[in-house]
Write an enzyme that holds these catalytic residues in place. Structure first.
Site, PDB file in Angstrom:
ATOM      1  N   LYS A  77       8.689  40.139   8.940  1.00 59.55           N
ATOM      2  CA  LYS A  77       9.122  40.282  10.345  1.00 59.55           C
ATOM      3  C   LYS A  77      10.400  39.479  10.609  1.00 59.55           C
ATOM      4  O   LYS A  77      11.358  39.993  11.191  1.00 59.55           O
ATOM      5  CB  LYS A  77       7.989  39.857  11.303  1.00 59.55           C
ATOM      6  CG  LYS A  77       6.751  40.740  11.152  1.00 59.55           C
ATOM      7  CD  LYS A  77       5.669  40.399  12.142  1.00 59.55           C
ATOM      8  CE  LYS A  77       5.042  39.049  11.904  1.00 59.55           C
ATOM      9  NZ  LYS A  77       4.338  38.952  10.593  1.00 59.55           N
ATOM     10  N   THR A  78      10.406  38.224  10.163  1.00 62.13           N
ATOM     11  CA  THR A  78      11.603  37.394  10.370  1.00 62.13           C
ATOM     12  C   THR A  78      12.788  37.998   9.620  1.00 62.13           C
ATOM     13  O   THR A  78      13.914  38.057  10.133  1.00 62.13           O
ATOM     14  CB  THR A  78      11.346  35.953   9.862  1.00 62.13           C
ATOM     15  OG1 THR A  78      10.159  35.474  10.486  1.00 62.13           O
ATOM     16  CG2 THR A  78      12.495  35.029  10.161  1.00 62.13           C
ATOM     17  N   ASP A 122       9.462  34.570  17.538  1.00 61.75           N
ATOM     18  CA  ASP A 122       8.327  34.694  16.625  1.00 61.75           C
ATOM     19  C   ASP A 122       7.056  34.324  17.404  1.00 61.75           C
ATOM     20  O   ASP A 122       7.126  33.550  18.366  1.00 61.75           O
ATOM     21  CB  ASP A 122       8.538  33.720  15.450  1.00 61.75           C
ATOM     22  CG  ASP A 122       7.731  34.117  14.225  1.00 61.75           C
ATOM     23  OD1 ASP A 122       7.068  35.178  14.259  1.00 61.75           O
ATOM     24  OD2 ASP A 122       7.762  33.365  13.234  1.00 61.75           O
ATOM     25  N   THR A 171       1.531  38.556  15.201  1.00 58.56           N
ATOM     26  CA  THR A 171       0.428  38.915  14.305  1.00 58.56           C
ATOM     27  C   THR A 171      -0.719  39.489  15.132  1.00 58.56           C
ATOM     28  O   THR A 171      -1.708  39.937  14.589  1.00 58.56           O
ATOM     29  CB  THR A 171      -0.090  37.659  13.559  1.00 58.56           C
ATOM     30  OG1 THR A 171      -0.313  36.627  14.515  1.00 58.56           O
ATOM     31  CG2 THR A 171       0.904  37.179  12.526  1.00 58.56           C
ATOM     32  N   ARG A 230       5.677  37.299   0.771  1.00 52.75           N
ATOM     33  CA  ARG A 230       5.809  35.828   0.770  1.00 52.75           C
ATOM     34  C   ARG A 230       4.947  35.225  -0.330  1.00 52.75           C
ATOM     35  O   ARG A 230       5.373  34.323  -1.046  1.00 52.75           O
ATOM     36  CB  ARG A 230       5.404  35.244   2.125  1.00 52.75           C
ATOM     37  CG  ARG A 230       5.266  33.716   2.068  1.00 52.75           C
ATOM     38  CD  ARG A 230       5.031  33.072   3.408  1.00 52.75           C
ATOM     39  NE  ARG A 230       6.180  33.221   4.258  1.00 52.75           N
ATOM     40  CZ  ARG A 230       6.121  33.469   5.562  1.00 52.75           C
ATOM     41  NH1 ARG A 230       4.954  33.572   6.154  1.00 52.75           N
ATOM     42  NH2 ARG A 230       7.206  33.585   6.260  1.00 52.75           N
TER      43      ARG A 230
HETATM   44  N1  LIG Z   1      10.479  43.954   2.262  1.00 44.06           N
HETATM   45  C1  LIG Z   1      10.801  42.847   1.600  1.00 44.06           C
HETATM   46  N2  LIG Z   1      11.553  42.906   0.489  1.00 44.06           N
HETATM   47  C2  LIG Z   1      11.837  41.783  -0.216  1.00 44.06           C
HETATM   48  N3  LIG Z   1      11.429  40.552   0.153  1.00 44.06           N
HETATM   49  C3  LIG Z   1      10.700  40.441   1.251  1.00 44.06           C
HETATM   50  C4  LIG Z   1      10.350  41.561   2.043  1.00 44.06           C
HETATM   51  N4  LIG Z   1       9.628  41.160   3.106  1.00 44.06           N
HETATM   52  C5  LIG Z   1       9.510  39.844   2.988  1.00 44.06           C
HETATM   53  N5  LIG Z   1      10.145  39.398   1.880  1.00 44.06           N
HETATM   54  C6  LIG Z   1      10.175  38.023   1.383  1.00 44.06           C
HETATM   55  O1  LIG Z   1       9.051  37.350   1.930  1.00 44.06           O
HETATM   56  C7  LIG Z   1       9.455  36.183   2.627  1.00 44.06           C
HETATM   57  C8  LIG Z   1       8.652  36.104   3.919  1.00 44.06           C
HETATM   58  O2  LIG Z   1       9.118  37.081   4.824  1.00 44.06           O
HETATM   59  P1  LIG Z   1       9.258  36.794   6.404  1.00 44.06           P
HETATM   60  O3  LIG Z   1       9.515  35.334   6.662  1.00 44.06           O
HETATM   61  O4  LIG Z   1      10.240  37.756   6.930  1.00 44.06           O
HETATM   62  O5  LIG Z   1       7.784  37.162   6.875  1.00 44.06           O
HETATM   63  P2  LIG Z   1       7.191  37.165   8.356  1.00 44.06           P
HETATM   64  O6  LIG Z   1       6.464  38.450   8.527  1.00 44.06           O
HETATM   65  O7  LIG Z   1       8.248  36.841   9.351  1.00 44.06           O
HETATM   66  O8  LIG Z   1       6.148  36.000   8.305  1.00 44.06           O
HETATM   67  P3  LIG Z   1       5.655  35.095   9.554  1.00 44.06           P
HETATM   68  O9  LIG Z   1       4.935  36.026  10.467  1.00 44.06           O
HETATM   69  O10 LIG Z   1       4.732  34.112   8.866  1.00 44.06           O
HETATM   70  O11 LIG Z   1       6.873  34.447  10.131  1.00 44.06           O
HETATM   71  C9  LIG Z   1      10.971  36.325   2.832  1.00 44.06           C
HETATM   72  O12 LIG Z   1      11.644  35.152   2.577  1.00 44.06           O
HETATM   73  C10 LIG Z   1      11.433  37.318   1.803  1.00 44.06           C
HETATM   74  O13 LIG Z   1      11.948  36.639   0.685  1.00 44.06           O
END
Ligand SMILES: Nc1ncnc2c1ncn2[C@@H]1O[C@H](COP(=O)(O)OP(=O)(O)OP(=O)(O)O)[C@@H](O)[C@H]1O
Length: 362
Positions: A77-78, A122, A171, A230
């Protein structure tokens, strides 16, 4: 000495907790984060939808509609919020629901946005209610009303905002009030990644880390990372440590190359089971299976039994357990499936009184 070498994530850390991220890990994540929709692996439907939304906005020379990203932690998401800003060449402001506890906190952020800025919030479901109400008007009319004074003499002063795009991440989409949810022009539901997508994530990360790793070793990690990039990247890092400390002697291998044996040894060492279940997953499953005879058991009862927040069970643990077919949600509570009994090597000797247990919320 630890066989896997120093662990900058901390000794007692759960490697399969998708919510955890230390300073070291944040830096590591930053290095591996895809910068464009093209580089972003998987979620093809969401990518296509986002691409259309961003391109249309560019063609019409306006800010893209507000975007809500919903799904379990660690699915990107981030990363997507950063891509929305990056693809449009727009500045990005990052905040989070827990940091916005008063309407004034949000007013300070909104009033300082520059035209076209992307505002990422977030955990938007954890924002204060008063701020949520302020956000309705801001999202719709790019305007907020600031209250000046108190009591009967209080007046509201309108303040125009620069046009912006709000990207909210949650989430728990179900916790957002309808008026807020309705103001997003597009809601993306991120799904757990399948194994071939995770293999792409891992292969890409290995290249960026300069790690040589066998194809079957990548497949093994992909099968044990809870469908979550992640966690995939985190496990890859532990495998890299292991391969460095215990170099393989196979033909043609250099110190630090990772093979299937290194992956298995590293993941076993860190207690990541073949399905990728972590300690909390296992505690939840064992509670349903052994304490409640396989269920049904209500969320709050389950949370109290394992000593965890109901929100964490619902948002982090349960979606994955349901997805891999260990748990089903029924109107009477959570129930372990036959696969769960088999995975934990237990016999389904369900007590006749089990279904008469008090069921709390669902
Ligand atoms: N589609 C993707 N392709 C490649 N790497 C990814 C992908 N999605 C996430 N990642 C990797 O996973 C890590 C975590 O992703 P991210 O921080 O965007 O998750 P999030 O959904 O925002 O989590 P949270 O809800 O805990 O903040 C990122 O640093 C990235 O390296």
């Amino acid at each position: 000495m630890s066989a896997a070498g120093p662990d900058e994530l901390g000794g007692d850390l759960d490697l399969t907790d998708p919510e955890l991220a230390s300073e070291a890990e944040l830096a590591f994540e930053g290095a591996l984060r895809p910068r464009s929709l093209e580089e972003f692996v998987g979620q093809s439907r969401v990518r296509g939808q986002l691409q259309l939304l961003l391109t249309a906005a560019t063609l019409q020379q306006r800010t893209p509609d507000h975007i809500l990203l919903a799904g379990p932690p660690g699915l990107g998401k981030t990363t997507l919020a950063m891509i929305v800003a990056h693809e449009g060449g727009r500045p990005l402001r990052m905040s989070s629901g827990p940091a916005i506890q008063h309407a004034g906190d949000l007013a300070a952020i909104l009033s300082s946005l520059v035209p076209g800025e992307v505002l990422f919030i977030d955990e938007i479901h954890r924002m204060a209610r008063s701020a949520e109400e302020m956000l309705y008007l801001a999202m719709e009319d790019f305007r907020i009303d600031i209250m000046v004074g108190k009591g009967a003499g209080a007046t509201s002063v309108p303040l125009d905002l620069a046009p912006f795009t709000l990207v909210g991440a949650t989430t728990r989409a179900g916790l957002l009030p309808n008026p807020l949810r309705d103001r997003f022009g597009f809601t993306a539901h991120l799904e757990f990644y399948d194994e071939s997508e995770l293999q792409q994530v891992l292969t890409r990360a290995a290249v960026l880390l300069g790690l040589r790793i066998d194809r079957d070793a990548v497949a093994e990690i992909a099968g044990r990372c809870r469908g979550t990039p992640r966690i995939a990247n985190r496990l890859l890092r532990r495998v890299r440590d292991y391969a460095l400390v215990h170099p393989s002697t196979g033909a043609g291998q250099r110190v630090g190359d990772a093979d299937l044996a290194a992956v298995r040894a590293a993941l076993d060492l860190y207690d990541v089971d073949p399905l990728g279940l972590d300690r909390l997953d296992r505690a939840v499953m064992m509670t349903i299976l052994t304490r409640f005879g396989g269920g049904p058991v209500g969320l709050n009862t389950l949370a109290v039994s394992v000593g965890e927040e109901a929100e964490t069970i619902e948002a982090v643990v349960e979606p994955f357990l349901v997805r891999i077919g260990l748990v089903t949600r029924t109107p009477r509570g959570r129930v372990a499936t036959p696969t769960a009994w088999r995975h934990f090597g237990l016999a389904d000797d369900r007590a006749p009184h089990a279904s008469a247990l008090p069921i709390d919320d669902l």
